[in-house]
Design an enzyme around this catalytic site. Structure first.
Site, PDB file in Angstrom:
ATOM      1  N   GLY A  87       2.212   2.691  11.233  1.00  0.00           N
ATOM      2  CA  GLY A  87       3.035   3.943  10.820  1.00  0.00           C
ATOM      3  C   GLY A  87       3.836   4.249  12.148  1.00  0.00           C
ATOM      4  CD  GLU A 109      -3.874  -2.185   7.215  1.00  0.00           C
ATOM      5  OE1 GLU A 109      -2.767  -2.354   6.773  1.00  0.00           O
ATOM      6  OE2 GLU A 109      -4.267  -1.064   7.167  1.00  0.00           O
ATOM      7  CG  HIS A 114      -6.139   2.295   5.100  1.00  0.00           C
ATOM      8  ND1 HIS A 114      -5.666   3.172   6.036  1.00  0.00           N
ATOM      9  CD2 HIS A 114      -5.216   1.287   5.057  1.00  0.00           C
ATOM     10  CE1 HIS A 114      -4.498   2.733   6.458  1.00  0.00           C
ATOM     11  NE2 HIS A 114      -4.332   1.714   5.730  1.00  0.00           N
ATOM     12  CD  GLU A 156      -3.225   5.704   6.415  1.00  0.00           C
ATOM     13  OE1 GLU A 156      -3.039   5.913   5.331  1.00  0.00           O
ATOM     14  OE2 GLU A 156      -2.205   5.310   7.349  1.00  0.00           O
ATOM     15  CB  SER A 216       4.703  -1.409  12.245  1.00  0.00           C
ATOM     16  OG  SER A 216       4.493  -0.087  12.466  1.00  0.00           O
ATOM     17  CG  ASN A 253      -1.755   1.207   1.268  1.00  0.00           C
ATOM     18  OD1 ASN A 253      -1.769   2.054   0.268  1.00  0.00           O
ATOM     19  ND2 ASN A 253      -2.660   1.389   2.323  1.00  0.00           N
ATOM     20  CD1 TRP A 254       3.891   1.145  -2.721  1.00  0.00           C
ATOM     21  CD2 TRP A 254       3.675   1.980  -4.722  1.00  0.00           C
ATOM     22  NE1 TRP A 254       4.747   0.313  -3.495  1.00  0.00           N
ATOM     23  CE2 TRP A 254       4.727   1.079  -4.799  1.00  0.00           C
ATOM     24  CE3 TRP A 254       3.421   2.585  -5.953  1.00  0.00           C
ATOM     25  CZ2 TRP A 254       5.202   0.434  -5.884  1.00  0.00           C
ATOM     26  CZ3 TRP A 254       3.910   2.178  -6.959  1.00  0.00           C
ATOM     27  CH2 TRP A 254       4.725   1.032  -6.954  1.00  0.00           C
ATOM     28  CE  LYS A 255      -0.373   3.390   4.671  1.00  0.00           C
ATOM     29  NZ  LYS A 255      -0.409   3.450   6.234  1.00  0.00           N
ATOM     30  N   GLY A 295       2.598  -1.055   4.529  1.00  0.00           N
ATOM     31  CA  GLY A 295       2.534   0.429   3.920  1.00  0.00           C
ATOM     32  C   GLY A 295       4.568   1.067   3.961  1.00  0.00           C
ATOM     33  N   GLY A 296       4.886   1.586   4.931  1.00  0.00           N
ATOM     34  CA  GLY A 296       6.198   2.172   4.782  1.00  0.00           C
ATOM     35  C   GLY A 296       7.117   1.493   4.171  1.00  0.00           C
TER      36      GLY A 296
END
Ligand code: 13P
Length: 255
Positions: free
Chosen positions: A174, A168, A96, A98, A214, A9-11, A235-236
């Site tokens: 994050g 999640e 998601h 976010e 994470s 997930n590159w966001k 993600g990251g």
């Protein structure tokens, strides 16, 4: 036997040229690995570029990070399910945390989107998870139950089979704080139990449940070896092609 599914997930990261550099390195790192289903979730603007670069690969799919539920209309700034189909998108992340927190998405909205996805043959990656305050109040099961039942209202078993659920925990996203493998497994087993109640045993056994929050090369193997953890939503660490490749490789069964 559920095939593991690991998604990047590159966001809101990655231009077209950055995407191209990522995919070129990632393909070199990953070789011809086909034991794992891989999904790349670029921002909308990089989807055509990524799809083009992946035309020769079988087990790497492209997905979107969100969509509207209507097919078309006066919804300035939104992207519809047929528009994603038009770009050969296979998966779409829905609900998601976010989007729930920053864009006011409720379970009812997520449910509309989930059902719109099935209508267009898109596979939802449905995200659920509790906040730290909810965990500390002992409400993990209540939150997961409300989110899952609400988001999957009026969904049939055959549709559920097309769905990936991503657990999640919001406090792990994050933050560098991963759920321990035991905490994650416990939540995943609970999600699978909910899926049994929502549908039936055979369907629930087949639905893949990803862990997100994470995930890194260092913790991926332990998480991915849990019986109910069928993949990861990263993600990251998915912004670096080498670390994402290491996470994917950590999901390959040892035997
Ligand atoms: P991080 O891997 O950066 O914690 O993000 C997880 C996530 O939100 C994936 O959807």
């Amino acid at each position: 036997m559920r095939k593991k599914i690991i998604a990047a997930n590159w966001k809101m990261h990655m231009t077209q040229s950055e995407s191209e550099a990522f995919i070129t390195t990632f393909l070199r790192e990953i070789g011809d690995l086909d034991e794992i289903e891989i999904v790349i979730l670029p921002p909308f603007t990089a989807i055509p570029k990524v799809t083009e670069l992946l035309t020769q690969t079988q087990n790497i799919k492209v997905g979107a990070q969100n969509m509207h539920w209507e097919r078309s209309g006066a919804f300035t700034g939104e992207i519809s399910p047929p528009m994603l189909r038009d770009l050969f998108v296979r998966y779409v992340v829905l609900g998601h945390s976010e989007r729930r927190a920053m864009f006011c998405e409720t379970d009812e909205i997520v449910n509309r989107k989930v059902r719109a996805a099935y209508e267009q043959n898109l596979r939802p990656i449905l995200c659920v998870g509790e906040t730290l305050a909810e965990r500390e109040r002992g409400e993990v099961e209540k939150v997961l139950s409300t989110q899952l039942r609400g988001s999957l209202a009026n969904v049939e078993a055959r549709e559920l089979l097309e769905t990936v659920v991503a657990y999640e925990p919001v406090w792990a996203i994050g933050t560098g704080k991963t759920a321990t493998a035991d905490q994650a497994q416990e939540a995943h087993a609970f999600v699978r139990q909910l899926l049994r109640e929502i549908s039936d045993d055979a369907t629930a056994e087949k639905v893949r449940i990803q862990y997100g929050g994470s995930v890194k090369p260092e913790n991926a193997r332990q998480l991915l070896s849990q019986p109910d953890i069928d993949g990861a939503l990263v993600g990251g660490a998915s912004l670096d092609p080498r670390s994402f490749a290491q996470i994917v490789q950590a999901g390959v069964p040892n035997d």
